[in-house]
Each structure stands twice: as C-alpha cells, then as structure tokens.
Write a protein that holds these residues in place. Structure first.
Motif: not given
Length: 395
Positions: A156-163, A191-197, A350-364
């Motif tokens: 997601r792009l989402s918001t900078i604060e959420e990222r 630029i602000r995205l990376v600065e804040q992260v 991928f790990n960006d809830p609810p996308s979680s490769e380890m939690q959902y895909t690897n669960g099989i």
C-alpha cells in the motif's frame, strides 16, 4: 560403480522413500513422468482485503486455490504452484513420458509455451529431482546458506503515518528490512515517507523503495498515479541516497534502458528492476548497459532454470540478483534459489496486513520456513522441503 563406493552409498539410500528405489536415488536410469494433476485446496477462512499501490483491491484468505502435482512411474510426486485447467492438456504433452532429470530440455520447452503454468510445472520437476536425490533444492543448487534475510514487502501507499507505524512494528518483531512503495503524487511526499521511516527505526534498519515503473505508460496495471519523468527519478534517487536507502526499484519504464542507465551513472544508490523483463539475452543486455545494480527476475514467468542462469550472469558482472516475490510454492522455490546464491543478500516476502505470506500462505504447509531473529530458516526436507497439509486438500 565399484563395490566399495556402492556399499558407502547404501546408508543414504535407506533414507529414500521405497517408491523412489535404488535407481531413482542413484539417478542411474530414467524416471518417467506419468501424469500432471491439479489438486484443489479448501478455503479455510477469509482474512480481509487491502487497496494496493495501483488502486486495486486485493483479497486474502487462508487456503483456497490449488497446486500442481507431477507423478512418476516410481511413485515420486513433485509439487508446484497452480496451473489452469485450460493450460493443463498442453503442459501434459510436454512432460508426460519424459525423464524429469532432462530438466534443461523440459524447462526450455515449458518456458517457450508462454503459458503461466510452464514455470509451475518446472518447479514441480525440480521438487521431483530433489526428492529423487533426497536433498533440499538449496543444497542441490550449491548450499551457500541454510537461512535467508527476508524483507517485508509493502503493498500500500496508505498514509505516511501508517507506513511509519507498520515499520516500527516490523522492527519490533525482528525484521531487518522493508520495501516501501513510493508513488505518492509529489516528490515531497516520497521523500517525507523515507525521512519519517528512517527517523523512527534508525540507521540499522534496511529500507528499500519501489516506484513500480513510476506509472509506466506501457503497463495498464500501473495507470493509477503520477507518472515520473527522468528529472523526478534523479531527484528522488539523490534524496534517497542521502538517507541511506539500499535501493530504488523501477523508477522508470522497464524498456527505457537509456534513461535507466543514465540515472545509474548519476547516483551511488543501487538501482533495481527486471521483474517484467524476460529471457537471458534481455537480462544480459540490461547488465551490459549498466541499467541495474540489482536484477529482480520473476520466478513465475521465468522458472528456476533461467533464474539460476540470471544469477550467474549477474555475478559475472559484480551485480546482485534478488528475485521478485513469487506466489506460494513459487516463493518457497525462490527461497531455495536465494539460499544457494552468493549474490542475493535479501529475499522478498509480502507482509502488509492482512497480506502475510508467513501467516496465511505458509499456513498450508506441514513444515513451513521458520522466522526467527530476522531470518527465515530453510525447510530441510527433500526438494522444496514442504508438504501440503492434508486438511487443506479438497475432497
């Protein structure tokens, strides 16, 4: 084979499933492929959705879909990512009756079809080969390491604060690296995205970024957002270089080779790309032109056989080869490739809830890769090293 050598081989053969037989373990004679089958999986539950960087909605669930099985006359079965019913007859004609160890010919045929299921069947063939040799693929391919460093790929792009908040959570969970989507309407926001992260997680955390061809006009999937020009790509790369970003991915259209190469000359920041490029000759061209410091071939279009060649080609030019994220068993196969290469420091997942490769895909899987202290430990069973849980298989 000398008697002494054969006797030394017997203990290893005991560990091979009986159906494989001495002949399979020694690879002394051909194993014949008898069938290719689609196996459906049950949907266990829906887990949610998200709006991705391109404006599309992605839904996620535990289970569902299918996988492919390649059967042999000696009871060995290789598994791979799904193929479609429409592609199945053509794929069968290419491999049924053949020896899976004839992998160079079979892989070339499967990729030449341009069917999405070609790489899936090739992955299943490699799983077969690993099982016949009683070795996990990463060891069969060189065995450089038994664990890899995954980076949490954001959708997601989402918001900078959420990222920022998401990155802080990931670091607390033990992750060492992240990939952020930087396709905001303005350069100032990118630029602000990376600065804040960076401010939130410190200098010891790996930050990579992905512009996804910066709204390339040559790909309808990426028509949502502001298209970058060369000047914006240069300005963004220079700003990210100052903030210690590890790479900037696909800042320009994938066939804009001249501008990508020119950008790479102007910055020390690594430029990455290649998920939508194809063939050995095209990757050689990209590397010879110094377009990318990191090539990122996609296993679900190229297949493992070509991927291994790309890695050697990149290594010969002092470049990195870090595969683009696969899907399900394709991602497991990519993990084996990365573990067998010396020029692949990271592994995308991928790990960006609810996308979680380890939690959902690897669960099989019965024996999925284990995440601990920022590393994924390789599954150590033969072939891909994982098996599908029986309760997930549709009756």
């Amino acid at each position: 084979m000398r008697r002494r050598t054969f006797l030394k081989t017997i203990p290893a053969l005991i560990t091979v499933p009986m159906a494989a037989s001495f002949r399979s373990a020694l690879a002394g004679v051909n194993i014949k492929i008898t069938d290719v089958r689609i196996v459906p999986l049950r949907v266990i539950k829906e887990v949610g959705s998200l709006v991705d960087f391109a404006g599309g909605t992605r839904s996620y669930r535990l289970g569902g879909g299918s996988f492919v099985e390649v059967h042999t006359d000696q009871g060995l079965i290789g598994i791979g990512p799904p193929v479609t019913e429409a592609d199945l007859p053509r794929l069968k004609t290419l491999v049924v009756g053949q020896d899976p160890f004839n992998i160079e010919v079979l892989a070339t045929r499967l990729i030449a079809t341009n069917l999405r299921g070609g790489p899936s069947v090739e992955i299943a063939l490699w799983d077969l080969i690993g099982k016949a040799a009683n070795q996990p693929l990463y060891k069969l391919w060189g065995g450089v390491q038994n664990r890899v460093i995954p980076y949490a790929s954001q959708l997601r792009l989402s918001t900078i604060e959420e990222r920022v908040a998401q990155t802080v959570r990931l670091k607390a969970e033990g992750w060492k690296a992240i990939k952020l989507r930087n396709r905001f309407p303005t350069l100032k926001e990118d630029i602000r995205l990376v600065e804040q992260v960076r401010k939130a997680v410190g200098d010891d955390f790996i930050i990579t970024t992905d512009a996804n061809q910066a709204n390339s006009s040559g790909n309808n999937f990426l028509q949502n957002g502001t298209r970058w020009d060369f000047e914006r790509a240069v300005a963004c790369a220079r700003a990210y270089q100052e903030m210690g970003v590890y790479w900037l991915e696909e800042p320009l259209p994938r066939y804009d080779f001249d501008h990508i190469a020119e950008l790479n000359k102007l910055v020390e920041l690594k430029i990455a790309g290649g998920e939508a490029n194809h063939s050995l000759h095209e990757f050689r061209w990209l590397l010879e032109r110094n377009a990318y410091d990191i090539i990122q071939p996609e296993i679900m279009t190229e297949g493992p056989n070509l991927m291994r060649k790309y890695a050697v080609l990149a290594e010969s030019m002092n470049k990195l080869c870090i595969p683009h994220v696969g899907n399900q068993l394709g991602n497991i196969c990519s993990m084996h490739l990365v573990a067998s290469w010396s020029n692949a420091p990271y592994f995308e997942i991928f790990n960006d809830p609810p996308s979680s490769e380890m939690q959902y895909t690897n669960g099989i899987y019965e024996n999925p890769p284990v995440f601990k202290d920022g590393y994924l430990t390789m599954p150590d069973g033969p072939g891909l090293g994982v098996t599908i849980r029986k309760d997930y298989i549709a009756k």
